[in-house]
Design a protein around this motif. Structure first.
Motif, mmCIF file in Angstrom:
data_model
loop_
_atom_site.group_PDB
_atom_site.id
_atom_site.type_symbol
_atom_site.label_atom_id
_atom_site.label_comp_id
_atom_site.label_asym_id
_atom_site.label_seq_id
_atom_site.Cartn_x
_atom_site.Cartn_y
_atom_site.Cartn_z
ATOM 1 N N SER A 55 0.737 -1.039 0.062
ATOM 2 C CA SER A 55 -0.262 -0.035 0.160
ATOM 3 C C SER A 55 0.655 1.184 0.329
ATOM 4 O O SER A 55 1.821 1.406 0.830
ATOM 5 C CB SER A 55 -0.872 0.297 0.889
ATOM 6 O OG SER A 55 -1.530 1.086 1.424
ATOM 7 N N SER A 56 0.342 1.446 -0.778
ATOM 8 C CA SER A 56 1.867 3.325 -1.208
ATOM 9 C C SER A 56 0.862 4.353 0.059
ATOM 10 O O SER A 56 2.145 4.890 0.977
ATOM 11 C CB SER A 56 1.497 3.715 -2.455
ATOM 12 O OG SER A 56 0.050 3.876 -3.058
ATOM 13 N N VAL A 59 2.635 3.530 3.081
ATOM 14 C CA VAL A 59 4.779 3.025 3.360
ATOM 15 C C VAL A 59 4.587 4.513 3.377
ATOM 16 O O VAL A 59 5.789 4.789 4.290
ATOM 17 C CB VAL A 59 4.950 2.260 2.442
ATOM 18 C CG1 VAL A 59 6.024 3.138 1.308
ATOM 19 C CG2 VAL A 59 5.107 1.017 2.070
ATOM 20 N N ASN A 60 3.790 5.470 2.748
ATOM 21 C CA ASN A 60 4.177 7.167 2.487
ATOM 22 C C ASN A 60 4.143 7.386 3.962
ATOM 23 O O ASN A 60 5.309 8.493 4.865
ATOM 24 C CB ASN A 60 3.650 7.745 2.071
ATOM 25 C CG ASN A 60 3.808 7.941 0.541
ATOM 26 O OD1 ASN A 60 5.088 7.677 0.476
ATOM 27 N ND2 ASN A 60 2.919 8.043 -1.149
ATOM 28 N N LYS A 93 6.402 -4.798 -5.641
ATOM 29 C CA LYS A 93 5.483 -3.459 -5.657
ATOM 30 C C LYS A 93 6.160 -2.458 -4.123
ATOM 31 O O LYS A 93 6.179 -1.859 -3.861
ATOM 32 C CB LYS A 93 3.989 -4.062 -5.626
ATOM 33 C CG LYS A 93 2.810 -3.294 -5.512
ATOM 34 C CD LYS A 93 1.729 -3.087 -5.765
ATOM 35 C CE LYS A 93 0.584 -1.397 -5.101
ATOM 36 N NZ LYS A 93 -0.327 -2.408 -6.045
ATOM 37 N N ASN A 97 7.182 1.204 -3.657
ATOM 38 C CA ASN A 97 6.461 2.029 -2.791
ATOM 39 C C ASN A 97 7.670 2.681 -1.718
ATOM 40 O O ASN A 97 7.793 3.760 -1.773
ATOM 41 C CB ASN A 97 5.362 1.933 -2.104
ATOM 42 C CG ASN A 97 4.253 1.396 -2.688
ATOM 43 O OD1 ASN A 97 3.756 2.164 -3.971
ATOM 44 N ND2 ASN A 97 3.166 -0.010 -2.460
ATOM 45 N N GLU A 100 9.681 5.217 -4.179
ATOM 46 C CA GLU A 100 9.059 6.199 -4.222
ATOM 47 C C GLU A 100 8.819 6.754 -3.117
ATOM 48 O O GLU A 100 8.705 8.333 -3.079
ATOM 49 C CB GLU A 100 7.540 5.792 -4.322
ATOM 50 C CG GLU A 100 7.350 5.206 -6.080
ATOM 51 C CD GLU A 100 7.309 6.812 -7.111
ATOM 52 O OE1 GLU A 100 6.667 7.356 -7.121
ATOM 53 O OE2 GLU A 100 7.905 6.834 -7.215
#
Length: 342
Positions: A55-56, A59-60, A93, A97, A100
């Motif tokens: 899940s982006s 993670v963010n 993935k 993430n 990113e």
């Protein structure tokens, strides 16, 4: 430093997190929802954030405000079984993430260290490796999902280094030893080799199985495994404390930016050196056998890590055996448990 550790409840992640906490750093860990180890990590001072690497948004949120990211979280062979989709979602993935999120931190991020593995490397040629394996001397040729997902992760890191100027480093672990594990390592045991050759269809393999079965008649024993020419097997592993040392030396070290490093213990070990010592502690007989097929025979060249960030591994096989024996016999010894928080 304000540090994010993904995979913080794993054996390596927990030890790394504890080290940085004990040295005054602020540590946050990203964990699966409901992870039973979370409360114990919180008890020693870690901030815990629940979420999914795939899940982006999760993670963010975990990466927000961090200066260093130690990305150890992964679907790993020993923790499975995992499906190919799970390997991809978590390891590929998930790494995307993390990268990113790291790129989004801009100049605030001092360093990202991505944990890879020697399982990416083609280190089992038919005759064994004739020279130490450095970071760029052996092709990355595996197709099993764990190793291949880590190859893709390394490629992603390279892309963010070159395109975004991300201050990132790749470290590769070999097989990791924890407390007492050397005493039960299956590849010293007769049963391991019986299982390896029980379905052999070639004559050399069938003969090896017959000889092993004959040894079985006298009970359990250890095997000094040798190749078909009588050369003892050789393997290079690492103990948890030396991984902690590597992260301590590498984190925030600008000499490592954009580079890949192979880690390992102070030296490889040979079966003819280790099996007799184990046999003494386990009170088991030991037999030497020349075995057909591809041997285990490799060691790592650690010169790049030693040169660039002062990597100096200390925990050799002999010390691990002696500690494990003391721990078993006396309930003590200078040893880090397999899971420090278990």
């Amino acid at each position: 430093m304000k540090i994010l550790v993904t995979g913080i409840t794993g054996r390596v992640g927990a030890n790394v997190a504890r080290h940085f906490l004990e040295n005054g750093h602020e540590v946050r860990g990203l964990v699966w929802e409901g992870d039973r180890q979370s409360e114990k990590l919180e008890a020693i001072g870690a901030e815990i954030v629940e979420g999914d690497l795939a899940s982006s948004a999760d993670v963010n949120a975990a990466a927000a405000g961090r200066e260093v990211i130690l990305h150890l979280g992964a679907a790993f062979q020993a923790g499975g079984p995992f499906t190919s989709e799970q390997y991809f979602d978590t390891n590929v993935k998930g790494t995307f993430n993390v990268l990113e999120a790291a790129a989004g931190l801009g100049d605030q991020l001092r360093h990202l260290i991505f944990t890879s593995t020697d399982a990416t490397l083609s280190k089992y040629p038919p005759e064994g490796m004739d020279r130490p394996v450095a970071e760029d001397t052996v092709p990355q040729g595996t197709t099993d999902w764990y190793g291949y997902s880590k190859i893709l992760g390394e490629h992603l890191v390279d892309r963010y280094v070159r395109h975004h100027g991300l201050r990132a480093t790749v470290v590769r672990f070999p097989m990791v030893w924890g407390a007492g594990e050397v005493l039960t390592y299956p590849q010293f045991r007769l049963a391991f080799f019986l299982n390896r050759y029980k379905n052999a269809t070639d004559e050399a393999g069938k003969e090896a199985y017959r000889q092993l079965k004959a040894l079985e008649a006298d009970g359990d024993r250890l095997i000094i495994a040798c190749d078909k020419n009588g050369r003892p097997w050789k393997k290079h592993c690492i103990e948890v404390r030396d991984i902690v040392h590597a992260y301590d030396r590498a984190a925030g070290n600008e000499n490592t930016y954009g580079k890949t490093y192979q880690l390992g213990g102070p030296a490889p070990f040979m079966w003819d050196e280790v099996a007799p010592v184990l046999a003494k502690h386990l009170d088991l007989p030991v037999s030497r056998m020349n075995l057909p097929g591809t041997p285990t025979y490799y060691e790592f060249d650690l010169s790049a890590a030693k040169r660039d960030f002062g990597y100096d591994p200390q925990v050799g096989m002999q010390e691990m055996i002696e500690e494990a024996a003391r721990f078993r016999n006396e309930g003590g010894g200078r040893i880090i448990p397999t899971h420090v928080l278990a």
